[in-house]
Design a protein around this motif. Sequence first.
Motif, PDB file in Angstrom:
ATOM      1  N   SER A 126      15.946   3.339 -19.694  1.00 10.97           N
ATOM      2  CA  SER A 126      16.674   3.512 -18.440  1.00 10.97           C
ATOM      3  C   SER A 126      16.342   2.357 -17.502  1.00 10.97           C
ATOM      4  CB  SER A 126      16.284   4.840 -17.775  1.00 10.97           C
ATOM      5  OG  SER A 126      16.790   4.914 -16.463  1.00 10.97           O
ATOM      6  N   THR A 127      17.346   1.859 -16.807  1.00  9.25           N
ATOM      7  CA  THR A 127      17.111   0.762 -15.869  1.00  9.25           C
ATOM      8  C   THR A 127      16.280   1.206 -14.675  1.00  9.25           C
ATOM      9  OG1 THR A 127      19.221   1.263 -14.764  1.00  9.25           O
ATOM     10  CG2 THR A 127      19.251  -0.416 -16.491  1.00  9.25           C
ATOM     11  N   THR A 128      16.128   2.514 -14.480  1.00 10.27           N
ATOM     12  CA  THR A 128      15.336   3.016 -13.355  1.00 10.27           C
ATOM     13  C   THR A 128      13.869   3.244 -13.730  1.00 10.27           C
ATOM     14  OG1 THR A 128      15.837   5.337 -13.874  1.00 10.27           O
ATOM     15  CG2 THR A 128      17.368   4.171 -12.419  1.00 10.27           C
ATOM     16  N   ALA A 129      13.504   2.974 -14.993  1.00 15.47           N
ATOM     17  CA  ALA A 129      12.147   3.296 -15.463  1.00 15.47           C
ATOM     18  C   ALA A 129      11.184   2.121 -15.401  1.00 15.47           C
ATOM     19  CB  ALA A 129      12.206   3.839 -16.885  1.00 15.47           C
ATOM     20  N   PHE A 130      11.639   0.949 -14.942  1.00 19.11           N
ATOM     21  CA  PHE A 130      10.724  -0.185 -14.812  1.00 19.11           C
ATOM     22  C   PHE A 130       9.800   0.021 -13.614  1.00 19.11           C
ATOM     23  CE2 PHE A 130      14.355  -2.053 -17.055  1.00 19.11           C
ATOM     24  CZ  PHE A 130      13.710  -2.699 -18.097  1.00 19.11           C
ATOM     25  N   ALA A 131       8.564  -0.433 -13.749  1.00 17.51           N
ATOM     26  CA  ALA A 131       7.611  -0.351 -12.637  1.00 17.51           C
ATOM     27  C   ALA A 131       8.014  -1.326 -11.539  1.00 17.51           C
ATOM     28  CB  ALA A 131       6.199  -0.660 -13.128  1.00 17.51           C
ATOM     29  N   LYS A 132       7.819  -0.904 -10.299  1.00 17.09           N
ATOM     30  CA  LYS A 132       8.138  -1.758  -9.153  1.00 17.09           C
ATOM     31  C   LYS A 132       6.912  -2.137  -8.331  1.00 17.09           C
ATOM     32  CE  LYS A 132      12.853  -0.018  -8.563  1.00 17.09           C
ATOM     33  NZ  LYS A 132      13.497  -1.298  -8.931  1.00 17.09           N
ATOM     34  N   ASP A 133       5.756  -1.555  -8.663  1.00 21.35           N
ATOM     35  CA  ASP A 133       4.551  -1.847  -7.887  1.00 21.35           C
ATOM     36  C   ASP A 133       3.316  -1.584  -8.722  1.00 21.35           C
ATOM     37  OD1 ASP A 133       4.183   0.998  -7.870  1.00 21.35           O
ATOM     38  OD2 ASP A 133       5.483   1.128  -6.114  1.00 21.35           O
ATOM     39  N   LEU A 134       2.162  -1.991  -8.179  1.00 19.36           N
ATOM     40  CA  LEU A 134       0.900  -1.831  -8.891  1.00 19.36           C
ATOM     41  C   LEU A 134       0.519  -0.370  -9.094  1.00 19.36           C
ATOM     42  CD1 LEU A 134      -1.579  -4.550  -7.557  1.00 19.36           C
ATOM     43  CD2 LEU A 134      -0.607  -4.358  -9.840  1.00 19.36           C
ATOM     44  N   ALA A 135       0.926   0.480  -8.165  1.00 22.28           N
ATOM     45  CA  ALA A 135       0.596   1.904  -8.287  1.00 22.28           C
ATOM     46  C   ALA A 135       1.211   2.484  -9.565  1.00 22.28           C
ATOM     47  CB  ALA A 135       1.080   2.672  -7.059  1.00 22.28           C
ATOM     48  N   THR A 136       2.456   2.144  -9.837  1.00 24.08           N
ATOM     49  CA  THR A 136       3.122   2.633 -11.047  1.00 24.08           C
ATOM     50  C   THR A 136       2.518   2.001 -12.289  1.00 24.08           C
ATOM     51  OG1 THR A 136       5.177   2.891  -9.798  1.00 24.08           O
ATOM     52  CG2 THR A 136       5.348   2.927 -12.187  1.00 24.08           C
ATOM     53  N   VAL A 137       2.247   0.702 -12.229  1.00 17.07           N
ATOM     54  CA  VAL A 137       1.611   0.006 -13.352  1.00 17.07           C
ATOM     55  C   VAL A 137       0.287   0.679 -13.706  1.00 17.07           C
ATOM     56  CG1 VAL A 137       0.511  -2.147 -14.072  1.00 17.07           C
ATOM     57  CG2 VAL A 137       2.718  -2.218 -12.900  1.00 17.07           C
ATOM     58  N   SER A 138      -0.517   0.982 -12.695  1.00 11.01           N
ATOM     59  CA  SER A 138      -1.828   1.603 -12.914  1.00 11.01           C
ATOM     60  C   SER A 138      -1.687   3.020 -13.458  1.00 11.01           C
ATOM     61  CB  SER A 138      -2.621   1.625 -11.606  1.00 11.01           C
ATOM     62  OG  SER A 138      -2.823   0.324 -11.114  1.00 11.01           O
ATOM     63  N   ALA A 139      -0.740   3.771 -12.918  1.00  6.14           N
ATOM     64  CA  ALA A 139      -0.532   5.148 -13.384  1.00  6.14           C
ATOM     65  C   ALA A 139      -0.106   5.157 -14.852  1.00  6.14           C
ATOM     66  CB  ALA A 139       0.516   5.843 -12.513  1.00  6.14           C
ATOM     67  N   ASP A 140       0.775   4.238 -15.214  1.00  6.61           N
ATOM     68  CA  ASP A 140       1.202   4.148 -16.613  1.00  6.61           C
ATOM     69  C   ASP A 140       0.028   3.830 -17.525  1.00  6.61           C
ATOM     70  OD1 ASP A 140       3.786   4.624 -15.811  1.00  6.61           O
ATOM     71  OD2 ASP A 140       4.492   2.560 -16.073  1.00  6.61           O
ATOM     72  N   MET A 141      -0.794   2.878 -17.110  1.00  5.79           N
ATOM     73  CA  MET A 141      -1.929   2.488 -17.932  1.00  5.79           C
ATOM     74  C   MET A 141      -2.932   3.622 -18.081  1.00  5.79           C
ATOM     75  SD  MET A 141      -3.232   0.186 -19.847  1.00  5.79           S
ATOM     76  CE  MET A 141      -2.340  -1.312 -19.406  1.00  5.79           C
TER      77      MET A 141
END
Length: 449
Positions: A126-141
């Motif tokens: 989904s085009t809406t599922a890309f991370a937009k900030d460090l908070a999302t990047v960290s949560a994914d990791m």
Amino acid sequence: MAVLGRVPLLWVSVLGTFCSAVFVSAEMWKETEVSSEAWGYVEVRSNAFMFWWLYYADNPTKQFTNLPLVMWLQGGPGASGCGYGNFEEIGPFDAALKPRNTTWIQAASLLFVDNPVGSGFSYTNSTTAFAKDLATVSADMMVLLKEFFKYKPEFQKIPFYIFSESYGGKMAAAVSLEIYKAIQAEEINCKFAGVALGDAWISPVDSVLSWGPYLYSTSLLDEEGFAEVSDSAKQVSDAVSRGEYKEATELWSRLEDVIEKNTDGVNFYNILTKDSPLTNELNFESPILEKLYLRHVNPLQKGNLDELMNGPIREHLNIIPDAVIWGAQASEVFINMEGDFMKPAIDTVDQLLAAGINVTVYNGQLDLIVDTVGQENWVKKLKWPQLNQFLKQKWKALRLSPTSIETAAFYKVRENFAFYWILKAGHMVPSDEGEMALKMLRMVTDQEP
């Protein structure tokens, strides 16, 4: 051509509705016996799948259980650790599938992760599922790491380090803080031992402001060019001070144009080499973002590496979905993180130091994009109580062996903070100075003094 004859591991997770818990059924966890490798996917959010690749340490005198686990995070954002970091820097094979003499698996088990989602073999539906900030990047990791240590319990008591490069350093700092919090809350079972920030994009404005003085001091700018670069850098700094981060990104791109014009195309990753002219191969809505992407992400996934990853490696892994092409979503990763590019992360490093986490900064002498002077400048802004004592401390010279005449690096250590100045290296330290990078790894992970 060498054949990587290993057995694949497939790992899929299912998230709870609010991402507060991860539920994995026995049917969805599939693993076969592996000798020295494992790899797979974790669904970190709905429609967001993160790819990881593990190499067990290979040391003639020690079992992997007696050596640390190191996770490598690549930069970009959008570059692939499983591709570039693995085959161009520290993995067991190079891009020609020949054994690498300076591979880090001699001293550690290596976990490569294609991060953020959309990098390398990681992908979204989904085009809406890309991370937009460090908070999302960290949560994914954190979703991935919790799964990893749960289903690879042999690593739970092994010292775990994060090593990183470029934008990966900014992500590594944020992820490290979340790991610390999760350990305190007993939400993850691992022995986190520290983070190493290599040529890291921790404080973009400090890098930008140091470009002019660095290039002038190395005779790559004349006085007129120095004045022009300094003026453009100040515009970037002013935008950051106003909190106008997207404007600062645009001004950063224009500053790079000014530098290229005045230096006859200096390479941002090694000032002793010539940069290749930009070729417009993509169709970005923003010409400015396109230019930044072509300079800082596209070169890390073109040519032989692209052919390798989408050919022999894809066949070797045997779990990549048909619709997923290595690196195909990298531009979307880069675009979606635009608002985060110029934000500083110095405060995150301060929090890590205050928590007692071991933090190492290392930098290549010939790097421009994250030059050493800029790194030193943001370090001086830390609120860490031991900073003054660290700054007063004299650095020590490092040689590759007791019989070496040539200095390979300098370093300083104070309590839980260390800085390594790697000589003759550009932005990609392990690629440029593999022996010194391996020595540094051993020192940071307490394998040699």
